[in-house]
Design an enzyme around this catalytic site. Structure first.
Site, PDB file in Angstrom:
ATOM      1  N   SER A  43       0.498  38.079  12.997  1.00  0.00           N
ATOM      2  CA  SER A  43       0.677  37.891  14.432  1.00  0.00           C
ATOM      3  C   SER A  43       1.290  39.156  15.048  1.00  0.00           C
ATOM      4  O   SER A  43       0.723  40.241  14.915  1.00  0.00           O
ATOM      5  CB  SER A  43       1.545  36.653  14.673  1.00  0.00           C
ATOM      6  OG  SER A  43       1.462  36.218  15.994  1.00  0.00           O
ATOM      7  N   ASP A 383      -4.181  32.145  14.824  1.00  0.00           N
ATOM      8  CA  ASP A 383      -3.013  32.948  14.475  1.00  0.00           C
ATOM      9  C   ASP A 383      -2.629  32.793  13.004  1.00  0.00           C
ATOM     10  O   ASP A 383      -2.509  31.673  12.494  1.00  0.00           O
ATOM     11  CB  ASP A 383      -1.841  32.527  15.359  1.00  0.00           C
ATOM     12  CG  ASP A 383      -0.709  33.531  15.344  1.00  0.00           C
ATOM     13  OD1 ASP A 383       0.118  33.441  14.433  1.00  0.00           O
ATOM     14  OD2 ASP A 383      -0.670  34.390  16.230  1.00  0.00           O
TER      15      ASP A 383
END
Length: 622
Positions: A43, A383
């Site tokens: 991320s 993600d």
């Protein structure tokens, strides 16, 4: 400094959306003392890893100087301006910003501004009742006016609620389950374009050399995409960049870049996620598609041809994959940034099995494969932090040859506020101390108790694997934790430049702590640094795991035997392979016998420290 004058290190960074502004200053500080060989994260940590790897690639041309300037362009709301919603999701982004900046009143005003039509339609019945009641007069008029007063907020809430419901159930899925796809609008760059440029500029690449590829990092020089099915990932890359993405469709993480060549991308859809130069690099690095059935020479080529008829193209080999593509796959912050769809072949589908059997028969007979179809499945990637937000295990081996530092993120403990001296806003294990685990309490009752319990349950399911490493010997002394307040990092997309500068200084303080810990004498005997101690701890931790592992091996070998002739599966294809296997088996047998012969007190002394105890086991690659 020139690379030859520096020690080498790896660095892993935790995800945290805008918390990534911490990382440039930390990377620049570490680069003064170390050359990066491995960089990894998830991320926002993947963003830090990507720009750090690019700066290391461009070190000799000022890569880290360019990286140091990056946070200066993000303050005073500039970061938030990189997020461009689609027309139907724009209202949701306004609400998100309002919830971060304002209280309840500000959110209500933002909802009115975001959904003016729904707001007007919602309050019209109440306003009409109020006006009619006032004009009518009398008891009936008073009652009708009172009803109108009640209907105004109820009608507004219902109308706006229905609009939000449509956004959540129709508009978000249509926009790949996100508010923003990442590209810009009206001549302004979007987040993906800005990040891609930041990576390429840190690497020092000129126009025709862009975008930065994983193969560039591996070899240390810019090269254009090269297609080629089955090309393996370089064993000892010059710069080893790793990230994690989450495949929601399979319910598992994938480490990037991947050896697997089973995924396809839709060129039309990906053109709404990545700028034209990136799409051109993807096409240049993808495997050539046969012109027709007569040009098919392999099962893979046949599948590529069938896929092309649906607008699909096989993902390039890892060496030709643009770094920005992997980074975007890792940072698809749920809801805020759209997920990334890919496709694979469903080999269990009847049409696929029938067609593939016919293709194999034709190829064996050296004839043109028949026309046919295959079933392709849409896969959703989001993600990487959904599975592993702090992949501190990256770059681990049995024993380390260089430090692998890690930067963790977290909130200030209760009763502790930010200090003007940034050195007091970071925490790390000095000597062999164990830092207490982060504690999260729960209210005894009320809605906060329920939502708090649900939040902790979600965070535990998502982070337990990463969190288990934080106090483990050989990990805890190389992890530095950077504290943040609720107004720093996270979803705060409009941080003031002063806040960003403070976070950058905090990141530099974290890097200072790691350099000081590993490069300064702290231990006995004299002149033992934190790095010396860390290597010894890793050695002791490995030895402590061996008795249990070798004991399990010996018991299994005695109970099952491992020498059927012929073996039921996975036979050795070469005589030399069998000879090597025999030698390894004999070595394990000898090691297991050594453990079995040791007395209990000696074994207890070997396995009693360091704590907590670890285990050796086979696990699949992510």
């Amino acid at each position: 400094m020139e690379q030859r004058d520096l020690q080498q290190c790896d660095l892993v960074m935790k995800g945290g959306i805008t918390s990534g502004v911490i990382y440039p200053a930390a990377l620049v500080r570490l680069a003064e003392s170390y050359r990066f060989r491995g960089l990894g994260g998830t991320s926002a940590g993947a963003i830090g890893a990507a720009v750090g790897a690019a700066a290391e690639f461009g070190r000799e041309t000022g890569g880290f100087a360019r990286l140091a300037e990056l946070p200066d362009s993000l303050g005073e709301g500039a970061l938030g301006e990189l997020f461009h919603p689609q027309r139907r999701t724009a209202g949701l982004l306004r609400l998100l910003f309002a919830s971060l900046r304002s209280g309840t009143g500000g959110v209500l005003l933002a909802a009115v501004a975001a959904f003016p039509v729904a707001s007007v339609l919602g309050v019209l019945p109440g306003i009409a009742a109020l006006v009619i009641g006032v004009l009518s007069g009398g008891v009936a008029g008073v009652v009708l006016a009172a009803v109108g007063v009640v209907l105004i907020p109820i009608g507004w809430a219902l109308a706006v609620g229905l609009r939000l419901y449509r956004i959540a159930t129709v508009d978000l899925p249509a926009n790949l389950f996100g508010i923003c796809r990442g590209l810009g609008a009206d001549g302004r760059p979007g987040f993906t374009e800005w990040l891609g440029d930041a990576i390429d500029e840190a690497a020092g690449l000129t126009g025709e050399q862009r975008p930065l590829l994983f193969g560039d990092l591996w070899t240390g020089e810019a090269a254009r995409p090269v297609a080629g099915f089955g090309t393996p990932i370089t064993a000892d890359p010059d710069i080893d960049l790793r990230m994690i993405t989450t495949c929601l469709s399979f319910g598992r993480p994938y480490e990037l870049p991947m050896d697997a060549r089973t995924f396809f991308y839709d060129e039309e859809v990906w053109a709404t996620l990545f700028p034209p130069p990136v799409m051109a690099a993807l096409r240049a690095g993808s495997d050539p598609v046969p012109a027709d059935l007569d040009a098919v020479t392999s099962e893979t080529g046949w599948l590529d041809l069938v896929a092309s008829r649906r607008g699909l193209r096989r993902l390039p080999p890892a060496r030709s994959l643009p770094v920005i593509v992997a980074t975007r796959l890792s940072l698809s912050f749920p809801v805020l940034i759209s997920a990334v769809p890919m496709w694979d072949v469903d080999f269990a589908a009847e049409d696929t099995r029938t067609a593939m059997a016919a293709v194999r028969d034709a190829l064996r007979a050296d004839t043109t494969p028949p026309d046919g179809s295959a079933t392709f499945r849409e896969l959703w990637f989001s993600d990487g932090g959904l599975c592993s937000n702090f992949p501190v295990h990256f770059f681990d081996g049995a024993l380390p040859t260089r430090p692998t530092f890690a930067i963790n993120l977290g909130s200030f403990p209760d009763g502790r506020a930010p200090d003007a001296d940034q050195r007091h806003n970071v925490e790390y294990a000095r000597t062999n101390d164990v830092i207490p685990a982060t504690y999260s309490g729960l209210p005894a009752s009320g809605l906060g108790a329920l939502t708090g319990f649900a939040g902790l349950a979600f965070d535990t399911a998502r982070n337990w694997s990463d969190s288990s490493h934080l106090q483990f010997p050989g990990y805890r002394d190389r992890i530095v934790k950077v504290f943040q307040t609720d107004r720093e990092g996270g979803l705060n997309l409009d941080m003031e430049q002063g806040v960003i500068d403070d976070l950058g200084a905090r990141g530099r303080a974290a890097a200072d702590a790691m350099v000081e810990q590993f490069g300064t004498d702290h231990y006995q005997p004299p002149h033992a640094t934190g790095w010396d101690n860390h290597r010894w701890v890793r050695y002791r931790a490995l030895l402590a795991c061996m008795p249990a592992f070798l004991g399990s091996y010996a018991r299994g070998r005695a109970a099952l035997g491992i020498e059927p002739d012929p073996p039921p599966s996975y036979p050795f294809n070469r005589t030399a392979t069998r000879a090597l296997a025999d030698e390894l088996t004999e070595a394990l047998d000898r090691a297991a016998a050594v453990v079995a012969a040791a007395d209990s007190e000696t074994l207890a002394d070997l396995t009693g420290v360091p704590n907590p105890e670890g285990v050796i086991r086979r696990v699949p690659r992510t």
